[in-house]
Design a protein around this motif. Sequence first.
Motif, PDB file in Angstrom:
ATOM      1  N   LEU A 125      -0.255   4.869  10.713  1.00 39.06           N
ATOM      2  CA  LEU A 125      -1.196   5.096   9.614  1.00 39.06           C
ATOM      3  C   LEU A 125      -2.105   3.892   9.333  1.00 39.06           C
ATOM      4  O   LEU A 125      -2.766   3.856   8.298  1.00 39.06           O
ATOM      5  CB  LEU A 125      -0.423   5.467   8.345  1.00 39.06           C
ATOM      6  CG  LEU A 125       0.321   6.800   8.397  1.00 39.06           C
ATOM      7  CD1 LEU A 125       1.203   6.967   7.170  1.00 39.06           C
ATOM      8  CD2 LEU A 125      -0.667   7.954   8.517  1.00 39.06           C
ATOM      9  N   SER A 126      -2.163   2.936  10.236  1.00 40.60           N
ATOM     10  CA  SER A 126      -2.944   1.718   9.981  1.00 40.60           C
ATOM     11  C   SER A 126      -4.435   2.014   9.793  1.00 40.60           C
ATOM     12  O   SER A 126      -5.073   1.432   8.908  1.00 40.60           O
ATOM     13  CB  SER A 126      -2.733   0.691  11.092  1.00 40.60           C
ATOM     14  OG  SER A 126      -3.181   1.201  12.331  1.00 40.60           O
TER      15      SER A 126
ATOM     16  N   PHE B 261       0.841  -1.199   0.000  1.00 42.54           N
ATOM     17  CA  PHE B 261       0.000   0.000   0.000  1.00 42.54           C
ATOM     18  C   PHE B 261       0.879   1.253   0.000  1.00 42.54           C
ATOM     19  O   PHE B 261       0.689   2.144  -0.806  1.00 42.54           O
ATOM     20  CB  PHE B 261      -0.941   0.023   1.219  1.00 42.54           C
ATOM     21  CG  PHE B 261      -1.857   1.219   1.228  1.00 42.54           C
ATOM     22  CD1 PHE B 261      -3.005   1.224   0.456  1.00 42.54           C
ATOM     23  CD2 PHE B 261      -1.559   2.343   1.980  1.00 42.54           C
ATOM     24  CE1 PHE B 261      -3.846   2.337   0.437  1.00 42.54           C
ATOM     25  CE2 PHE B 261      -2.391   3.457   1.979  1.00 42.54           C
ATOM     26  CZ  PHE B 261      -3.544   3.452   1.203  1.00 42.54           C
ATOM     27  N   PHE B 262       1.818   1.292   0.921  1.00 35.62           N
ATOM     28  CA  PHE B 262       2.712   2.438   1.009  1.00 35.62           C
ATOM     29  C   PHE B 262       3.911   2.216   0.095  1.00 35.62           C
ATOM     30  O   PHE B 262       4.282   1.082  -0.196  1.00 35.62           O
ATOM     31  CB  PHE B 262       3.168   2.653   2.462  1.00 35.62           C
ATOM     32  CG  PHE B 262       2.043   3.055   3.380  1.00 35.62           C
ATOM     33  CD1 PHE B 262       1.415   4.279   3.231  1.00 35.62           C
ATOM     34  CD2 PHE B 262       1.601   2.206   4.373  1.00 35.62           C
ATOM     35  CE1 PHE B 262       0.378   4.661   4.065  1.00 35.62           C
ATOM     36  CE2 PHE B 262       0.563   2.565   5.215  1.00 35.62           C
ATOM     37  CZ  PHE B 262      -0.055   3.803   5.062  1.00 35.62           C
TER      38      PHE B 262
ATOM     39  N   LYS C 281      -8.801   3.705   3.491  1.00 34.26           N
ATOM     40  CA  LYS C 281      -8.587   3.879   2.045  1.00 34.26           C
ATOM     41  C   LYS C 281      -8.749   2.552   1.301  1.00 34.26           C
ATOM     42  O   LYS C 281      -9.308   2.520   0.203  1.00 34.26           O
ATOM     43  CB  LYS C 281      -7.203   4.486   1.769  1.00 34.26           C
ATOM     44  CG  LYS C 281      -7.017   5.864   2.356  1.00 34.26           C
ATOM     45  CD  LYS C 281      -8.119   6.822   1.952  1.00 34.26           C
ATOM     46  CE  LYS C 281      -7.940   8.179   2.599  1.00 34.26           C
ATOM     47  NZ  LYS C 281      -9.104   9.040   2.453  1.00 34.26           N
ATOM     48  N   VAL C 282      -8.292   1.461   1.897  1.00 34.56           N
ATOM     49  CA  VAL C 282      -8.477   0.143   1.280  1.00 34.56           C
ATOM     50  C   VAL C 282      -9.967  -0.182   1.204  1.00 34.56           C
ATOM     51  O   VAL C 282     -10.452  -0.701   0.193  1.00 34.56           O
ATOM     52  CB  VAL C 282      -7.681  -0.944   2.050  1.00 34.56           C
ATOM     53  CG1 VAL C 282      -8.083  -2.341   1.610  1.00 34.56           C
ATOM     54  CG2 VAL C 282      -6.181  -0.729   1.868  1.00 34.56           C
TER      55      VAL C 282
ATOM     56  N   TYR D 222       4.303  10.850   3.230  1.00 30.30           N
ATOM     57  CA  TYR D 222       4.697   9.541   3.761  1.00 30.30           C
ATOM     58  C   TYR D 222       6.214   9.403   3.782  1.00 30.30           C
ATOM     59  O   TYR D 222       6.804   9.004   4.794  1.00 30.30           O
ATOM     60  CB  TYR D 222       4.083   8.402   2.936  1.00 30.30           C
ATOM     61  CG  TYR D 222       4.516   7.051   3.432  1.00 30.30           C
ATOM     62  CD1 TYR D 222       3.888   6.471   4.525  1.00 30.30           C
ATOM     63  CD2 TYR D 222       5.593   6.382   2.856  1.00 30.30           C
ATOM     64  CE1 TYR D 222       4.314   5.244   5.030  1.00 30.30           C
ATOM     65  CE2 TYR D 222       6.023   5.155   3.343  1.00 30.30           C
ATOM     66  CZ  TYR D 222       5.379   4.593   4.435  1.00 30.30           C
ATOM     67  OH  TYR D 222       5.813   3.383   4.934  1.00 30.30           O
TER      68      TYR D 222
ATOM     69  N   ASN E 147       3.977   3.068   9.462  1.00 30.45           N
ATOM     70  CA  ASN E 147       2.862   2.225   9.018  1.00 30.45           C
ATOM     71  C   ASN E 147       1.891   1.926  10.153  1.00 30.45           C
ATOM     72  O   ASN E 147       0.677   1.888   9.946  1.00 30.45           O
ATOM     73  CB  ASN E 147       3.371   0.924   8.398  1.00 30.45           C
ATOM     74  CG  ASN E 147       4.000   1.129   7.033  1.00 30.45           C
ATOM     75  OD1 ASN E 147       4.119   2.247   6.543  1.00 30.45           O
ATOM     76  ND2 ASN E 147       4.431   0.051   6.420  1.00 30.45           N
TER      77      ASN E 147
ATOM     78  N   THR F 174       2.139  10.840  -1.020  1.00 31.59           N
ATOM     79  CA  THR F 174       3.385  10.068  -1.058  1.00 31.59           C
ATOM     80  C   THR F 174       4.534  10.894  -0.495  1.00 31.59           C
ATOM     81  O   THR F 174       5.359  10.385   0.272  1.00 31.59           O
ATOM     82  CB  THR F 174       3.700   9.617  -2.497  1.00 31.59           C
ATOM     83  OG1 THR F 174       2.642   8.767  -2.956  1.00 31.59           O
ATOM     84  CG2 THR F 174       5.017   8.869  -2.574  1.00 31.59           C
TER      85      THR F 174
ATOM     86  N   LYS G 292      -4.852   3.714   6.385  1.00 28.81           N
ATOM     87  CA  LYS G 292      -4.722   2.711   5.321  1.00 28.81           C
ATOM     88  C   LYS G 292      -5.989   1.877   5.210  1.00 28.81           C
ATOM     89  O   LYS G 292      -6.521   1.677   4.111  1.00 28.81           O
ATOM     90  CB  LYS G 292      -3.522   1.797   5.591  1.00 28.81           C
ATOM     91  CG  LYS G 292      -3.393   0.668   4.590  1.00 28.81           C
ATOM     92  CD  LYS G 292      -2.345  -0.339   4.998  1.00 28.81           C
ATOM     93  CE  LYS G 292      -2.457  -1.577   4.148  1.00 28.81           C
ATOM     94  NZ  LYS G 292      -1.707  -2.698   4.682  1.00 28.81           N
TER      95      LYS G 292
ATOM     96  N   LYS H 144      -3.301   1.236  -3.298  1.00 30.46           N
ATOM     97  CA  LYS H 144      -2.000   1.847  -3.026  1.00 30.46           C
ATOM     98  C   LYS H 144      -2.220   3.307  -2.647  1.00 30.46           C
ATOM     99  O   LYS H 144      -3.187   3.937  -3.080  1.00 30.46           O
ATOM    100  CB  LYS H 144      -1.098   1.802  -4.263  1.00 30.46           C
ATOM    101  CG  LYS H 144      -0.732   0.414  -4.713  1.00 30.46           C
ATOM    102  CD  LYS H 144       0.297   0.442  -5.820  1.00 30.46           C
ATOM    103  CE  LYS H 144      -0.310   1.024  -7.084  1.00 30.46           C
ATOM    104  NZ  LYS H 144       0.584   0.970  -8.229  1.00 30.46           N
ATOM    105  N   LEU H 145      -1.315   3.838  -1.866  1.00 30.96           N
ATOM    106  CA  LEU H 145      -1.383   5.247  -1.487  1.00 30.96           C
ATOM    107  C   LEU H 145      -1.395   6.136  -2.728  1.00 30.96           C
ATOM    108  O   LEU H 145      -2.114   7.138  -2.775  1.00 30.96           O
ATOM    109  CB  LEU H 145      -0.204   5.619  -0.572  1.00 30.96           C
ATOM    110  CG  LEU H 145      -0.163   7.068  -0.078  1.00 30.96           C
ATOM    111  CD1 LEU H 145      -1.374   7.382   0.798  1.00 30.96           C
ATOM    112  CD2 LEU H 145       1.128   7.326   0.684  1.00 30.96           C
TER     113      LEU H 145
END
Length: 161
Positions: free
Chosen positions: A64-65, A25-26, A71-72, A97, A61, A94, A68, A78-79
């Motif tokens: 940001l869980s 993802f990141f 967004k998923v 991040y 990560n 990005t 994420k 992916k970011l």
Amino acid sequence: MSSFIANASNQNTGNSQATIANNGFFPDINIAAMRDRMRIDSTITTPRLVDAATQAIIHVNQQLSTFKASKVELGFSKLSDVPSETIADESVLTSHYLRAVYSIAKADLIERYKDYDTTASSLDDKKMIEFLSTGPDECRRNAQWAISDLVGRNRSTVELI
């Protein structure tokens, strides 16, 4: 569970093409780009930089869980797929991040090198003094600001008097 893979071709130089594969993802972390952006020369060996960057990825990560997961759930794999402004051909998300990861890694390195002898006068020592001139607190602040910017949360600075 995701894994991180460091693939370094020459682990003792600043010119290494090491890349740390992220969780999908990141974005992956390119060690040469990190060296350039954060002014980290080859005094810091590639294995040490890869270790610090890997730990920074894990830390960021985890922070940001929830972001994420949300967004998923919206269908972004992916970011870089998440709608965002683009500056210099890079998604702003990005960029935030990468800044968070780079800053956490540099803070860790500064803390590990804080007992470095800064009294000698060789060129490498001068480079190390320049590297150490940024405090780890400033790096951690920059990382937290980048995370706040990424998730759309206001920055706040609190100081006890």
